[in-house]
Design a protein around this motif. Structure first.
Motif, PDB file in Angstrom:
ATOM      1  N   THR A 181       1.239  -0.936   0.128  1.00 41.90           N
ATOM      2  CA  THR A 181      -0.183  -0.040   0.565  1.00 41.90           C
ATOM      3  C   THR A 181       0.760   1.291  -0.253  1.00 41.90           C
ATOM      4  OG1 THR A 181      -1.462  -1.083   1.342  1.00 41.90           O
ATOM      5  CG2 THR A 181      -1.758   1.385   1.108  1.00 41.90           C
ATOM      6  N   PRO A 182       0.801   1.805  -1.182  1.00 40.22           N
ATOM      7  CA  PRO A 182       2.048   2.794  -1.418  1.00 40.22           C
ATOM      8  C   PRO A 182       1.732   4.487  -0.259  1.00 40.22           C
ATOM      9  CG  PRO A 182       1.862   1.856  -3.085  1.00 40.22           C
ATOM     10  CD  PRO A 182       0.371   1.621  -2.542  1.00 40.22           C
ATOM     11  N   SER A 183       0.765   4.301  -0.063  1.00 36.48           N
ATOM     12  CA  SER A 183      -0.265   5.354  -0.021  1.00 36.48           C
ATOM     13  C   SER A 183       0.519   5.343   1.558  1.00 36.48           C
ATOM     14  CB  SER A 183      -1.653   5.294   0.284  1.00 36.48           C
ATOM     15  OG  SER A 183      -2.263   4.445   0.731  1.00 36.48           O
ATOM     16  N   GLN A 192       2.161  11.627  -4.242  1.00 32.05           N
ATOM     17  CA  GLN A 192       3.393  10.490  -4.848  1.00 32.05           C
ATOM     18  C   GLN A 192       4.287  11.193  -6.707  1.00 32.05           C
ATOM     19  OE1 GLN A 192       1.220   7.220  -5.738  1.00 32.05           O
ATOM     20  NE2 GLN A 192       2.220   7.047  -7.675  1.00 32.05           N
ATOM     21  N   LYS A 193       5.417  11.198  -6.683  1.00 35.21           N
ATOM     22  CA  LYS A 193       5.280  11.972  -6.987  1.00 35.21           C
ATOM     23  C   LYS A 193       6.593  10.042  -8.150  1.00 35.21           C
ATOM     24  CE  LYS A 193       7.104  15.067  -7.670  1.00 35.21           C
ATOM     25  NZ  LYS A 193       6.652  16.107  -8.570  1.00 35.21           N
ATOM     26  N   GLU A 194       6.782   9.082  -7.862  1.00 31.35           N
ATOM     27  CA  GLU A 194       7.494   7.775  -8.498  1.00 31.35           C
ATOM     28  C   GLU A 194       6.148   6.700  -8.162  1.00 31.35           C
ATOM     29  OE1 GLU A 194      11.295   5.913  -9.518  1.00 31.35           O
ATOM     30  OE2 GLU A 194      11.215   7.465  -8.798  1.00 31.35           O
ATOM     31  N   LEU A 195       6.336   5.504  -9.491  1.00 28.09           N
ATOM     32  CA  LEU A 195       6.336   4.000  -8.433  1.00 28.09           C
ATOM     33  C   LEU A 195       6.046   3.089  -9.562  1.00 28.09           C
ATOM     34  CD1 LEU A 195       3.941   2.684  -6.496  1.00 28.09           C
ATOM     35  CD2 LEU A 195       1.797   3.207  -8.468  1.00 28.09           C
ATOM     36  N   THR A 196       7.371   2.652  -9.693  1.00 30.75           N
ATOM     37  CA  THR A 196       7.236   1.556 -10.460  1.00 30.75           C
ATOM     38  C   THR A 196       7.572  -0.428 -10.453  1.00 30.75           C
ATOM     39  OG1 THR A 196       9.688   2.345 -10.010  1.00 30.75           O
ATOM     40  CG2 THR A 196       9.122   3.144 -11.620  1.00 30.75           C
ATOM     41  N   HIS A 197       7.513  -0.728 -11.103  1.00 30.52           N
ATOM     42  CA  HIS A 197       7.255  -1.845 -10.318  1.00 30.52           C
ATOM     43  C   HIS A 197       8.020  -2.969 -11.885  1.00 30.52           C
ATOM     44  CE1 HIS A 197       3.953  -3.214 -12.849  1.00 30.52           C
ATOM     45  NE2 HIS A 197       3.540  -1.752 -12.544  1.00 30.52           N
ATOM     46  N   THR A 198       9.275  -4.084 -10.942  1.00 30.91           N
ATOM     47  CA  THR A 198       9.205  -5.003 -12.620  1.00 30.91           C
ATOM     48  C   THR A 198       8.346  -6.863 -12.217  1.00 30.91           C
ATOM     49  OG1 THR A 198      11.384  -5.561 -10.923  1.00 30.91           O
ATOM     50  CG2 THR A 198      11.033  -3.969 -12.613  1.00 30.91           C
ATOM     51  N   CYS A 213       8.735  -3.749  -6.039  1.00 30.52           N
ATOM     52  CA  CYS A 213       8.543  -2.070  -6.600  1.00 30.52           C
ATOM     53  C   CYS A 213       8.575  -1.247  -5.454  1.00 30.52           C
ATOM     54  CB  CYS A 213       6.412  -2.588  -5.532  1.00 30.52           C
ATOM     55  SG  CYS A 213       5.833  -0.603  -5.563  1.00 30.52           S
ATOM     56  N   ASP A 214       8.885   0.012  -6.237  1.00 29.57           N
ATOM     57  CA  ASP A 214       9.485   1.010  -5.646  1.00 29.57           C
ATOM     58  C   ASP A 214       8.643   2.544  -5.971  1.00 29.57           C
ATOM     59  OD1 ASP A 214      12.150   0.289  -5.815  1.00 29.57           O
ATOM     60  OD2 ASP A 214      12.585  -0.017  -7.010  1.00 29.57           O
ATOM     61  N   ALA A 215       8.224   3.182  -4.740  1.00 26.53           N
ATOM     62  CA  ALA A 215       7.062   4.131  -4.272  1.00 26.53           C
ATOM     63  C   ALA A 215       8.190   4.805  -3.531  1.00 26.53           C
ATOM     64  CB  ALA A 215       5.794   3.532  -3.620  1.00 26.53           C
ATOM     65  N   LYS A 216       7.528   6.742  -4.351  1.00 30.91           N
ATOM     66  CA  LYS A 216       8.176   7.589  -3.694  1.00 30.91           C
ATOM     67  C   LYS A 216       7.505   8.378  -4.019  1.00 30.91           C
ATOM     68  CE  LYS A 216      12.776   6.958  -5.814  1.00 30.91           C
ATOM     69  NZ  LYS A 216      14.393   8.079  -5.959  1.00 30.91           N
ATOM     70  N   TYR A 217       7.196   9.703  -3.092  1.00 35.83           N
ATOM     71  CA  TYR A 217       6.171  10.837  -1.896  1.00 35.83           C
ATOM     72  C   TYR A 217       7.404  12.022  -1.521  1.00 35.83           C
ATOM     73  CZ  TYR A 217       2.003   7.695  -3.064  1.00 35.83           C
ATOM     74  OH  TYR A 217       1.282   6.874  -3.221  1.00 35.83           O
ATOM     75  N   GLU A 218       6.524  12.769  -2.246  1.00 36.32           N
ATOM     76  CA  GLU A 218       7.017  14.437  -1.542  1.00 36.32           C
ATOM     77  C   GLU A 218       6.099  15.325  -0.981  1.00 36.32           C
ATOM     78  OE1 GLU A 218       9.222  16.630  -5.139  1.00 36.32           O
ATOM     79  OE2 GLU A 218      10.425  14.481  -5.148  1.00 36.32           O
ATOM     80  N   GLY A 219       6.462  16.200   0.107  1.00 39.82           N
ATOM     81  CA  GLY A 219       6.148  17.056   0.872  1.00 39.82           C
ATOM     82  C   GLY A 219       6.388  18.037   0.818  1.00 39.82           C
ATOM     83  N   ALA A 220       6.243  19.296   1.679  1.00 38.87           N
ATOM     84  CA  ALA A 220       6.056  20.638   1.819  1.00 38.87           C
ATOM     85  C   ALA A 220       8.199  20.604   2.248  1.00 38.87           C
ATOM     86  CB  ALA A 220       5.729  21.321   2.271  1.00 38.87           C
ATOM     87  N   SER A 221       8.907  21.230   1.667  1.00 38.54           N
ATOM     88  CA  SER A 221      10.342  21.664   2.095  1.00 38.54           C
ATOM     89  C   SER A 221      10.986  20.617   1.065  1.00 38.54           C
ATOM     90  CB  SER A 221      10.588  21.740   3.634  1.00 38.54           C
ATOM     91  OG  SER A 221      11.767  22.182   3.674  1.00 38.54           O
TER      92      SER A 221
END
Length: 331
Positions: A181-183, A192-198, A213-221
């Motif tokens: 669950t990436p969320s 969410q900035k990136e979601l990849t899988h193989t 599976c690779d998931a990346k999220y970003e926030g403030a600053s």
């Protein structure tokens, strides 16, 4: 009595000459005192009169005359030639149709006789094929035994299908990120900035296969969060990937690093984290590794934040994701 012999004694005076004009007759040992025009004395050169002694003969010096014929020059020595005496019966040279091969060994040993050649008048031996047949059968048996040994060895190291299959499979998985669950990362970074899988499918002969599976999220600053999941399945050959991951994650120590065993999760599990709070931002990397049946699983959550990070919350989220993946891959 007066004779013509010379007087004896070195001081005897000869008789005086008779008076008158007649000159005394010279004796034979007295040499005349007259000289010729060349200045040489007229006395006999072979006679020398020494007063008081017998006259001695002195041969006149002879001039050196070189030999009329010079000595021959020396010639080099030539040894006398020896004549070879031929034998009474000449040796008859044998006639060969082809040159004989050299002996297969030191010349001091006699050459082994050629097999089957025999002696003159002996019929040649006929070779038998029995040895070749027996040798071929023995070689075939050896090859069969070798193949059987290889099969047994392959089974002993996991060559049969039961050794690399287990409780988990990836046959129904088409998207590796559907297992997690990436969320969950929105707690630290909302976007969410990136979601990849193989998905690497297993081989039908030796198994294996992997999911990522690779998931990346970003926030403030500078706030950011990421989740990484790797699931690897056992194969016919090789050791589980769990061993490699554990050696890397638990093999490094230092400030802010810690690791340990994690119970209640599969056959074997560990946790490891690296935390840094010394700079203007905080970071935490929390990893859980699991080995269960034919599955090697690793889940990692990384957080970067301007504010403090709750390590227990990150640990709970990471373990929950690991359990979720195991449930989704169980047969």
């Amino acid at each position: 009595m007066t004779d013509n012999n010379p007087p004896h004694g070195g001081h005897e005076v000869p008789p005086s000459a008779p008076s008158g004009d007649a000159e005394p007759t010279p004796q034979w040992w007295e040499a005349p005192t007259t000289s010729d025009s060349s200045g040489s004395s007229g006395a006999d050169p072979t006679m020398v009169r020494v007063p008081g002694q017998f006259d001695a003969y002195t041969p006149p010096p002879q001039p050196y005359a070189p030999p009329q014929q010079p000595y021959p020059a020396p010639q080099p020595y030539t040894p006398p030639q020896q004549q070879y005496a031929a034998p009474q019966q000449p040796y008859a040279q044998p006639q060969y149709t082809q040159p004989a091969p050299p002996p297969p060994g030191p010349p001091s040993y006699p050459q082994a006789p050629v097999y089957g050649a025999g002696y003159p008048g002996t019929p040649p031996r006929r070779r038998s094929n029995t040895g070749w047949i027996v040798g071929g059968i023995a070689a075939l048996v050896l090859v069969v035994a070798l193949i059987g040994g290889l099969v047994v060895a392959a089974k002993s190291i996991g060559g049969d299908s039961e050794s690399w299959t287990g409780d988990y499979a990836m046959a129904k998985v088409t998207d590796s990120c559907s297992l997690v669950t990436p969320s969950v990362l929105t707690r630290w970074a909302p976007t969410q900035k990136e979601l990849t899988h193989t998905e690497d499918q297993p081989d039908s002969d030796y198994g294996g296969g992997s999911l990522n599976c690779d998931a990346k999220y970003e926030g403030a600053s500078i706030n950011s969060a990421s989740l990484t999941m790797d699931a690897d399945f056992a194969s016919k050959y090789g050791s589980p990937h769990y061993n490699i991951w554990k050696d890397i994650d638990t093999g490094t120590t230092g400030t802010g690093r810690s690791f340990g065993a994690l119970g209640g999760l599969g056959q074997e599990a560990y946790f490891a984290y690296r935390e840094d709070t010394s700079t203007s931002f905080n970071s935490l990397n929390y990893t859980i590794g699991v080995l269960d049946s034919n599955l090697s699983l690793q889940v990692e959550i990384s957080i970067y934040s301007k504010t403090s990070i709750d390590r227990s919350a990150v640990a709970a989220a990471t373990e929950a994701q690991a359990r979720q993946v195991m449930a989704g891959l169980r047969k």
